[in-house]
Design an enzyme around this catalytic site. Structure first.
Site, short mmCIF file in Angstrom:
data_model
loop_
_atom_site.label_atom_id
_atom_site.label_comp_id
_atom_site.label_asym_id
_atom_site.label_seq_id
_atom_site.Cartn_x
_atom_site.Cartn_y
_atom_site.Cartn_z
N LYS A 116 4.47 -2.14 -9.83
CA LYS A 116 3.95 -3.16 -8.92
C LYS A 116 4.18 -4.57 -9.44
O LYS A 116 4.46 -5.47 -8.66
CB LYS A 116 2.45 -2.96 -8.73
CG LYS A 116 2.08 -1.87 -7.75
CD LYS A 116 0.61 -2.06 -7.39
CE LYS A 116 0.01 -0.93 -6.60
NZ LYS A 116 0.80 -0.41 -5.52
N GLU A 200 -5.57 -9.44 -8.04
CA GLU A 200 -5.28 -10.08 -6.75
C GLU A 200 -6.56 -10.52 -6.09
O GLU A 200 -7.59 -9.85 -6.24
CB GLU A 200 -4.59 -9.08 -5.79
CG GLU A 200 -3.15 -8.83 -6.09
CD GLU A 200 -2.50 -7.90 -5.08
OE1 GLU A 200 -3.16 -7.50 -4.10
OE2 GLU A 200 -1.32 -7.58 -5.29
N HIS A 235 -7.03 6.32 1.82
CA HIS A 235 -5.60 6.02 1.64
C HIS A 235 -4.68 7.06 2.25
O HIS A 235 -3.50 7.12 1.93
CB HIS A 235 -5.28 5.77 0.16
CG HIS A 235 -6.17 4.71 -0.42
ND1 HIS A 235 -6.05 3.40 -0.08
CD2 HIS A 235 -7.23 4.79 -1.26
CE1 HIS A 235 -6.99 2.70 -0.70
NE2 HIS A 235 -7.72 3.51 -1.41
N ARG A 292 11.98 5.30 1.24
CA ARG A 292 12.28 6.61 1.85
C ARG A 292 12.05 6.50 3.36
O ARG A 292 11.52 5.49 3.83
CB ARG A 292 11.32 7.67 1.29
CG ARG A 292 9.86 7.28 1.56
CD ARG A 292 8.85 8.36 1.25
NE ARG A 292 7.54 7.96 1.73
CZ ARG A 292 6.67 7.23 1.07
NH1 ARG A 292 6.95 6.80 -0.14
NH2 ARG A 292 5.51 6.91 1.62
C1 MV4 Z 1 -5.46 -4.65 -1.19
C2 MV4 Z 1 -6.57 -4.71 -0.32
C3 MV4 Z 1 -7.23 -5.91 -0.21
N1 MV4 Z 1 -6.83 -6.98 -0.95
N2 MV4 Z 1 -5.09 -5.74 -1.87
C4 MV4 Z 1 -4.83 0.04 -0.94
C5 MV4 Z 1 -3.72 0.88 -1.47
C6 MV4 Z 1 -2.72 -0.05 -2.03
N3 MV4 Z 1 -1.41 0.28 -1.56
C7 MV4 Z 1 -3.12 -1.42 -1.62
N4 MV4 Z 1 -4.42 -1.32 -1.02
C8 MV4 Z 1 -5.15 -2.41 -0.73
N5 MV4 Z 1 -4.77 -3.53 -1.37
C9 MV4 Z 1 -5.78 -6.87 -1.77
N6 MV4 Z 1 -5.42 -7.92 -2.49
C10 MV4 Z 1 -6.93 -3.57 0.38
C11 MV4 Z 1 -6.23 -2.41 0.17
C12 MV4 Z 1 -6.68 -1.27 0.94
C13 MV4 Z 1 -5.88 -0.69 1.91
C14 MV4 Z 1 -4.61 -1.17 2.20
C15 MV4 Z 1 -3.85 -0.60 3.17
C16 MV4 Z 1 -4.34 0.46 3.88
C17 MV4 Z 1 -5.58 0.97 3.63
C18 MV4 Z 1 -6.36 0.39 2.64
C19 MV4 Z 1 -7.63 0.91 2.39
C20 MV4 Z 1 -8.39 0.34 1.41
C21 MV4 Z 1 -7.91 -0.73 0.68
#
Ligand code: MV4
Length: 662
Positions: A116, A200, A235, A292
């Protein structure tokens, strides 16, 4: 174009790829595990090779065997699908080294997105917007703490090696920082062998909006609009749609061009997805890139009219992009619901079993079902429990939702629990219809989504009873099988003078039924409530009139287990026989698996003293970890599994002898 390809996958995506390949006149080589000998993807392929035993590590992850089979069978390319080897750089390299086209990006592009922090650095260079924070290599705790204060709160700690929400911690104020950092580092070390973190600013109500991109080997790139995948649970995506509700044409263009720039920054080739967090104020930030073809690609196909697997094949063969950016138009609205073998009323734990009864909605221009199973197949512990993807399209979102609701109502599965009813409730809910989307949707509307339809058990059982009676009436006695339910009429005579008793079990409750035959039907009394019922059964379709209410239901009777399907609701009951023995499940201090999964850590050993609440075993299921803890103080008397073992729901994992007995 290739004349023969190998599909290094199983289930719906293998079937999906074969379908397009066949349309293009390409022959397909399938691979399969011992559990998949009779699988649909094997039947669809032109030839198929056995890989090995059911566990993925001995079958679909065996890169060496798959390459050998590709070479032996003369396949010119390998489609990896999603999961398994699809984002494995060594496999991608090995394919190219053996002169077999990997239908996916170059290994270097996969690797660029593996970390990341490295990904963020590349995106920074390419002017892709990032959530403000820290993604440096220096992981000195004091420096991280200083960076946290600079970033502001709430903030999010994310594992550099992470994915799918693992190794993530929200920190609301500086006082929580050190403990949260330690916990996130520990989880990340255990899960990925790397404790490094990035920081973040935490967006509290973001949406997950992702752009489908394609790049060819000539260096051109286009985007095919976006998908909104905000409705997730732990997720795991639940419902995806395209286009994203409320996204303006300008934002689509800005996000799309950003996504293409992101792809070009890593010399991308083929199908890719750039995920963004889309904030309430309309700003968007790079989250990650998936290298993918994704599960939810069909919603993009429905609104663009393109076949993305065809695009993948053409690009892998060296052709330029089939369309220029200006030629890509979107039309209407598409939704996808993922149908899973899982129990929404039991924390969505995956379930296994046989698809004893399977009826899918009729497919047409509006309804598409992508599936890898047929009636009679097993859903096993070995693979993802997704049964199918139901995809709908219509001119606008409201009509597409209506299509989805009706299609889910006609999707009937007997033999195991599924999330179909939950999906129906979700799709039909007011906040979903009102486009109140964010990543917290399911948690926020939990009560609404789990409102159990107030089922009148007595009338349901009266209908179940009439289904059994009509089944008996149609069936020939089964000679030589005194236990067959179809022989019931030989022991229970039905006529106006006889009241025939029957007993149903629903959950743990028993319900007494008596039946009196009447002209044109029956009087059926359940728990002292009487119903006049007449019914006609054709195949599995019961048209019944109950106390003057005419209705249409479907049913499935397997042995003594009855499932009734009515407007998307499932009602389950079991004919009770008095020989049934109840087994004692409670005793002994044994700790059982709460679901199907794999053992990832064993933290105790036989003979060890443990205290109530100590974690003894950690299992992983549905990509999440679950701790199995001591229910009381005591001594570990036995551990039944080792790290790496697959365990079934209910399997005893550990035995703990309570202190007072020890
Ligand atoms: C975040 C966020 C809020 N703020 N980053 C969850 C999995 C990972 N791929 C990134 N994720 C998140 N990152 C910041 N700075 C909230 C999430 C997140 C989320 C993102 C996409 C889809 C579902 C989610 C469920 C919970 C938290």
């Amino acid at each position: 174009m290739f004349s023969k390809i190998l599909i290094a996958n199983r289930g719906e995506i293998a079937c999906r790829v074969i379908q397009t390949a066949h349309r293009l006149g390409i022959r397909c080589v399938a691979v399969y595990s011992e559990a998949d000998r009779n699988a649909r993807h094997v039947a669809m392929a032109d030839e198929a090779f056995l890989l090995g035993p059911a566990p993925s590590s001995e079958s679909y992850l065996r890169a060496d065997k798959i390459l050998d089979i590709a070479l032996k069978s003369g396949a010119q390319a390998i489609h990896p699908g999603y999961g398994f080897l699809s984002e494995n750089t060594e496999f991608a390299n090995a394919c190219e080294a053996n002169n077999i086209a990997f239908i996916g990006p170059p290994a270097s592009a996969i690797a660029s997105m593996g970390s990341k922090s490295a990904a963020k650095e590349i995106m920074l260079e390419a002017d892709v917007p990032l959530v403000p924070g820290y993604h440096g290599a220096d992981q000195d705790p004091a420096l991280l703490k200083a960076e946290a204060e600079k970033c502001g709160f709430p903030l999010l700690l994310k594992a550099i090696a992470g994915g799918g929400g693992k190794g993530m911690r929200v920190v609301n104020h500086i006082g929580e920082f050190e403990e949260a950092l330690a916990a996130a580092q520990r989880e990340s070390q255990n899960a990925f062998g790397n404790p490094d973190m990035l920081i973040e600013r935490y967006l509290t109500q973001p949406r997950h909006v992702e752009i489908q991109v394609f790049c060819d080997k000539q260096g051109n790139g286009v985007y095919l609009a976006e998908r909104d995948c905000s409705v997730q649970r732990r997720h795991q995506k639940v419902i995806e749609e395209a286009p994203a509700p409320g996204l303006s044409t300008e934002t689509r263009k800005a996000m799309g061009e950003t996504a293409v720039a992101a792809a070009k920054a890593i010399n991308y080739v083929g199908a890719g997805t750039v995920e963004f967090l889309y904030d309430v104020d309309g700003s968007f930030y790079f989250m990650e890139m998936n290298t993918r073809l994704q599960v939810e690609h069909p919603v993009t196909e429905m609104i663009t009219g393109q076949d993305l697997v065809e695009w993948q094949l053409r690009i892998a063969d060296g052709e330029p992009l089939p369309l220029q950016q200006d030629d890509i138009q979107i039309r209407g609205h598409a939704l996808e619901a993922r149908i899973y073998a899982e129990d929404p009323d039991n924390d969505f734990l995956p379930v296994t079993g046989t698809l004893q009864y399977l009826r899918t909605p009729d497919e047409n221009a509006h309804i598409r079902v992508d599936t890898g199973v047929i009636e009679g197949d097993d859903v096993s512990v070995y693979y993802d429990p997704m049964i199918a993807k139901l995809i709908v399209w219509d001119e606008d979102r409201e009509q597409a939702i209506n299509r989805m609701v009706h299609a889910l109502e006609s999707y009937r599965i007997g033999g195991m629990k599924t999330n179909i009813r939950f999906l129906r409730q979700l799709a039909d809910s007011k906040p979903f219809r009102d486009e109140e989307l964010d990543t917290g949707f399911i948690e926020k509307h939990n009560d609404l989504l789990f409102q159990t339809a107030k089922t009148d058990i007595q009338s349901q059982l009266a209908l179940a009873t009439s289904y059994v009676l009509e089944t008996e009436r149609q069936a020939q006695p089964v000679k030589g099988d005194p236990d067959s339910p179809f022989n019931l009429q030989t022991s229970w005579r039905l006529n106006a003078n006889y009241s025939r008793p029957m007993e149903w079990v629903v959950g743990d409750e028993h319900h007494q039924v008596s039946i009196i035959e009447q002209p044109n039907g029956y009087e059926i009394t359940v728990d002292n409530v009487s119903f006049k019922v007449s019914a006609i059964l054709r195949d599995d379709h019961l048209r019944a009139v109950i106390n003057g209410h005419r209705l249409s239901i479907h049913g499935h009777l397997a042995g003594d287990d009855m499932t009734l399907f009515r407007e998307g609701n499932q009602f389950q009951c079991t004919l009770f026989r008095h020989t049934f023995e109840e087994s004692d499940q409670s005793g002994g201090g044994s700790l059982t698996a709460p679901m199907n999964g794999a053992i990832v850590a064993v933290l105790a050993e036989p003979g060890q003293n443990v205290s109530e609440g100590d974690t003894l075993v950690i299992m992983e299921a549905m990509k999440m970890e679950h701790s199995i803890r001591a229910p009381h103080d005591g001594v570990v008397s036995e551990i039944f599994f080792a790290v790496g073992d697959l365990v079934s729901d209910g399997a005893a994992l550990v035995a703990v002898t309570p202190s007072e007995e020890a």
